[in-house]
Design a protein around this motif. Structure first.
Motif: not given
Length: 365
Positions: A139-161
């Motif tokens: 569902x949308x909220x599960x996507x928002x929660x999980x994909x958001x965590x992934x993307x925020x930590x990806x960009x911590x490494x200076x790689x863009x999502x």
């Protein structure tokens, strides 16, 4: 400057003399790598260094490194868990670790954008629409929660999502690699489901990738028009209504959903006129000069906003750190540790990413 609107594939492990010639002439805005470009960590880094050398403007260098079946480095390292496996595990800290690991790994290879996270909702885990095991939620909220965590930590490494596949590939009834999917869902229903991840995460996404599905309720007067080529969807919905102002790029225009209907040149021109900033040509790269010629027919007004958005993103691109085999080996070990924590020790040993009864070529590129 028209070449900045193209994101192109490369044929092999290194640039051929012909590729150096026409890519230097075109000056594309970016490149996308696939398994065909991956032989060893040092080889990939040499390839990305050579791509930077032929570009007058720092290029976007992208890859699909989602984990699971869509892992382009699977021949040279351990395969990270898929989004579905991480979702089932239910531990956000492991998703965060996956984002960091992915970014650090790609930085070693000289890659500055990951075409992830997938923001599609998984409605049918058995549907043969290329998405099996690739979605972060049911569902949308599960996507928002999980994909958001992934993307925020990806960009911590200076790689863009890059969030994909707008507005939704989860509604696809067939695989767009083969033919055009069609959805009859209304915009009102999508605003309460499929579009929510984009409204929630839009400010955090450096780019959004548009998919090749026709939405009959959004384009009632254009039967068979893919979302990726639709001004109603790219400009009026994503830009104007949802307010997204980052870079928008098409999915691969060499997919069956596009190439079976539109010729090379018209497809690229339609993509930019619809509101995309970059058109992606992954496989039929010999047509790049033909694509450029079509882009040169566009008005300066059409190009201006796209070039501004691309330039704004490129100012944020970080230079990759020096390659270290020791660091690579450490990251590879950490990926196996993530597999074990996600799947258990026994299951983690089996790293095949194929999906039974799936005919999608997405895992083989």
């Amino acid at each position: 400057m028209h070449g900045q609107l193209l994101l192109l594939g490369i044929k092999g492990y290194e640039l051929s003399t012909n590729e150096i010639h026409y890519l230097s002439k075109i000056q594309p805005g970016g490149f996308i790598l696939f398994g065909r470009n991956v032989q060893s960590p040092t080889q990939v880094r040499a390839l990305t260094d050579s791509l930077r050398e032929i570009c007058d403007i720092e290029p976007i260098i992208a890859i699909d490194q989602e984990g699971g079946r869509v892992t382009r480095t699977k021949e040279i390292g351990n395969t990270p868990p898929s989004a579905e496996q991480l979702r089932i595990c239910g531990k956000p800290d492991l998703i965060a670790w996956h984002g960091i690991q992915t970014g650090l790994l790609l930085n070693q290879l000289g890659i500055n954008m990951n075409l992830a996270p997938v923001l599609d909702i998984c409605y049918d885990p058995e549907a043969d629409n290329a998405l099996r095991s690739r979605c972060y939620g049911r569902d949308a909220q599960e996507v928002i929660n999980n994909a958001g965590v992934y993307n925020r930590n990806l960009i911590r490494t200076k790689v863009h999502g890059c969030g994909k596949h707008f507005p939704s590939c989860g509604l696809a009834d067939v695989d767009p690699h083969h033919m055009l999917p069609v959805s009859h869902k209304s915009k009102e229903d999508m605003m309460q489901s499929d579009l929510l991840p984009y409204t929630a995460l839009g400010d955090e996404l450096s780019a959004v990738l548009t998919g090749h599905t026709h939405f009959s309720q959004l384009d009632p007067n254009s039967p068979g028009l893919p979302a990726s080529l639709s001004r109603n969807i790219v400009t009026r919905l994503l830009r104007d209504q949802l307010g997204y102002d980052g870079v928008v790029m098409t999915d691969d225009l060499d997919m069956g959903a596009i190439i079976n209907t539109y010729g090379r040149g018209p497809d690229v021109k339609m993509a930019i006129e619809a509101g995309n900033d970059m058109a992606m040509i992954c496989h039929q790269t010999d047509t790049a000069e033909q694509a450029l010629a079509s882009l040169q027919e566009l008005s300066g007004y059409t190009l201006e906003d796209s070039l501004k958005r691309i330039h704004k993103l490129k100012r944020k691109l970080a230079k990759p750190i020096d390659f270290s085999q020791e660091r690579w080996d450490k990251l590879n070990d950490e990926i196996m540790e993530l597999r074990i924590k996600t799947l258990g020790e026994e299951a983690a040993k089996f790293q095949s990413d194929s999906v039974a009864n799936s005919r999608s070529p997405v895992e083989d590129y």
